[in-house]
Motif scaffolding. Structure first.
Motif, PDB file in Angstrom:
ATOM      1  N   PRO A  61      37.400  69.111-112.394  1.00 35.97           N
ATOM      2  CA  PRO A  61      38.233  68.275-111.513  1.00 35.97           C
ATOM      3  C   PRO A  61      39.490  68.217-111.772  1.00 35.97           C
ATOM      4  O   PRO A  61      40.471  68.306-110.712  1.00 35.97           O
ATOM      5  N   ASN A  62      40.280  68.989-112.820  1.00 36.92           N
ATOM      6  CA  ASN A  62      41.517  69.020-113.027  1.00 36.92           C
ATOM      7  C   ASN A  62      42.170  70.412-112.939  1.00 36.92           C
ATOM      8  O   ASN A  62      43.021  70.811-113.180  1.00 36.92           O
ATOM      9  N   GLY A  63      40.806  71.227-112.710  1.00 35.47           N
ATOM     10  CA  GLY A  63      41.474  72.811-112.449  1.00 35.47           C
ATOM     11  C   GLY A  63      41.121  73.456-113.878  1.00 35.47           C
ATOM     12  O   GLY A  63      40.804  74.581-114.009  1.00 35.47           O
ATOM     13  N   THR A  64      41.430  72.532-115.160  1.00 35.09           N
ATOM     14  CA  THR A  64      41.464  73.260-116.508  1.00 35.09           C
ATOM     15  C   THR A  64      40.581  72.040-117.144  1.00 35.09           C
ATOM     16  O   THR A  64      40.800  70.910-116.876  1.00 35.09           O
ATOM     17  N   GLY A  65      40.003  72.299-118.090  1.00 38.69           N
ATOM     18  CA  GLY A  65      39.491  71.307-119.093  1.00 38.69           C
ATOM     19  C   GLY A  65      38.048  70.765-118.728  1.00 38.69           C
ATOM     20  O   GLY A  65      36.998  71.745-118.578  1.00 38.69           O
ATOM     21  N   THR A  66      37.515  69.549-118.507  1.00 38.67           N
ATOM     22  CA  THR A  66      36.047  69.225-118.894  1.00 38.67           C
ATOM     23  C   THR A  66      35.629  69.501-117.546  1.00 38.67           C
ATOM     24  O   THR A  66      35.946  69.286-116.335  1.00 38.67           O
ATOM     25  N   VAL A  67      34.291  69.779-117.811  1.00 40.83           N
ATOM     26  CA  VAL A  67      33.358  70.449-116.645  1.00 40.83           C
ATOM     27  C   VAL A  67      32.567  68.858-116.326  1.00 40.83           C
ATOM     28  O   VAL A  67      32.230  68.106-116.787  1.00 40.83           O
ATOM     29  N   ASN A  68      32.561  68.783-114.915  1.00 39.62           N
ATOM     30  CA  ASN A  68      31.935  67.681-114.324  1.00 39.62           C
ATOM     31  C   ASN A  68      30.276  67.855-114.218  1.00 39.62           C
ATOM     32  O   ASN A  68      29.831  68.867-113.493  1.00 39.62           O
ATOM     33  N   GLN A  69      29.782  67.282-114.869  1.00 40.72           N
ATOM     34  CA  GLN A  69      28.074  67.498-115.135  1.00 40.72           C
ATOM     35  C   GLN A  69      27.617  67.006-113.761  1.00 40.72           C
ATOM     36  O   GLN A  69      26.666  67.799-113.280  1.00 40.72           O
ATOM     37  N   ALA A  70      27.905  66.219-112.988  1.00 39.56           N
ATOM     38  CA  ALA A  70      27.358  65.717-111.593  1.00 39.56           C
ATOM     39  C   ALA A  70      27.533  66.956-110.788  1.00 39.56           C
ATOM     40  O   ALA A  70      26.464  67.226-109.866  1.00 39.56           O
TER      41      ALA A  70
END
Length: 464
Positions: free
Chosen positions: A87-96
């Motif tokens: 969602p922010n281009g870097t960092g956490t992956v969105n599991q949904a």
């Protein structure tokens, strides 16, 4: 005459994530530049329809895959939305998002449709755009991390990957001609964007091959042939060559040959707008060319020698080197304002065969946008789009001719499967084999062209 295509020819269509998926409560998608621009200036979008109101594939993908199967698809190309997955281009992956794309891929495969996945289709995550987007070298690294994430998550089942769709469009739209956010007119930025997209593509290809996955990776380019007004006039011919260098070869040459066109390098050196090229960059571009080339073709570009005065108000522009030529008596799609020139698709394929090592390629987009298609609804509620059938047929004849002459063309994907949202044009012009009623929960109805396409795919060709 009977037109038969090679065995295992790819029959299908193309779409993109941002133009089809929509946005839903709890989907976890981050903002991208289209979401932001629509919030900022909804009046810029036809009928004020924004990217949240696209064709709702996020919730309708199972129905859509059944419809694809029904109209003869053996393959289908779409894109992952970077801002949905990360969602922010870097960092956490969105599991949904991971769950959605997994389900989508599995549904396609279960129905005998090979998924072709593209990584970038004009949808820069807003958090990265705020730091400069493709003008910022850091975006290249963020993109490569995103690409690797996609390969790790989905590469066991997706065997056809593409780094960019029409990478010249963010250059033109966002940094030269003001039809994509951020609407700058700064050629130095445009050059940096193009350079970073090329570098990101090569680095993603390098990563894919290093991961030793058993698929292939390429790029999708809108190769718009540039025809001189007068082929016997050297100034017209030179102008057409310059347009070709700016808009086609700027990505085609590095993608396939691993190098930038000399004419283009000469211009940006003369203008003193060469982007920062770090040590090792050019070797990465040279050594990581594409396995497969997707070719999008809609219309030709008609060019003449520069006759109008150069407008200095925005600084240098590609148009300083040529003028567009309005060819009389051309066949035109009145809704889109684009020339219809079927032989252009043959000329591109011939050029790829003769000048680019006959690289494995396919037609990844070709289509006809028409406004007000509801005028053609028959008593059974079907849109009788005979004009689309004619458009595709006449282009396929030239694809067939190129293949007969030895071009290594492996498939034909029309734009698009079902009517989708098209940037600021929203739903003004419809392109699909399948109509979408956005006022009736996105109801799908196969058009006449969809039923026709099924017969073409089943017969691996047609008789005309």
């Amino acid at each position: 005459m009977k037109y038969t295509f090679p065995k295992d020819f790819w029959w299908g269509s193309s779409a993109s994530g941002p133009q089809t998926e929509g946005r839903f409560t709890g989907d976890g998608k981050g903002e991208n530049i289209w979401d932001y621009w629509y919030e900022l200036e909804p009046e810029k979008f036809f009928d004020q329809v924004g990217p949240d109101k696209t064709s709702r594939v996020y919730e309708k993908y199972q129905e859509d895959v059944q419809l694809m199967k029904q109209i003869g698809h053996n393959s289908f190309r779409t894109s992952i939305q970077w801002s949905r997955l990360i969602p922010n281009g870097t960092g956490t992956v969105n599991q949904a998002a991971v769950d959605f794309y997994n389900h989508y891929i599995d549904e396609l495969l279960a129905n005998g449709i090979e998924p072709f996945f593209n990584l970038y289709h004009f949808d820069m995550p807003l958090a990265l755009q705020e730091k400069g987007g493709w003008t910022n070298r850091e975006t290249v690294d963020a993109y490569v991390t995103y690409a690797k994430t996609c390969f790790e998550l989905f590469g066991d089942r997706v065997k056809k990957w593409f780094t960019h769709n029409e990478p010249i469009v963010p250059v033109e739209g966002g940094y030269l001609y003001q039809f994509h956010y951020p609407n700058h007119v700064i050629m130095e930025e445009a050059v940096a964007v193009g350079y970073h997209e090329n570098l990101a593509s090569a680095k993603a290809i390098q990563s894919y091959h290093e991961m030793d996955l058993d698929g292939e990776i390429g790029i999708i380019l809108n190769l718009t042939p540039s025809y001189p007004r007068d082929e016997n006039n050297p100034e017209d011919v030179k102008a057409a060559q310059m347009a070709d260098a700016f808009f086609n070869r700027s990505f085609l040459d590095p993608a396939v040959k691993g190098e930038f066109p000399e004419e283009l390098m000469t211009v940006i050196k003369e203008l003193d707008i060469v982007p920062e090229i770090q040590e090792g960059d050019l070797a990465i571009i040279k050594n990581n060319t594409v396995d497969l080339l997707g070719i999008n073709y809609y219309q030709p570009r008609r060019i003449k020698a520069k006759e109008t005065p150069i407008d200095p108000s925005h600084g240098p522009m590609p148009d300083d080197y040529f003028d567009y030529y309005d060819m009389p008596d051309k066949k035109i799609n009145p809704y889109r304002g684009w020339e219809i020139y079927e032989k252009g698709i043959y000329d591109i394929l011939t050029n790829v065969r003769e000048d680019y090592g006959n690289i494995r390629c396919f037609i990844s987009e070709n289509g006809m946008g028409v406004e007000g298609e509801e005028r053609y609804i028959n008593e059974d509620g079907q849109i009788d789009d005979d004009y689309r059938i004619e458009f595709v047929t006449e282009h396929l004849k030239y694809v067939h001719q190129a293949i007969q002459e030895g071009t290594n063309c492996l498939g034909y994907h029309m734009w698009t499967c079902m009517d989708n949202w098209s940037w600021t044009n929203a739903y003004k012009n419809r392109y699909g084999f399948i109509s979408v009623d956005i006022k009736n929960e996105g109801k799908r109805t196969i058009k006449k062209s969809g039923h026709w396409f099924k017969t073409v795919a089943e017969n691996n060709g047609f008789i005309d």
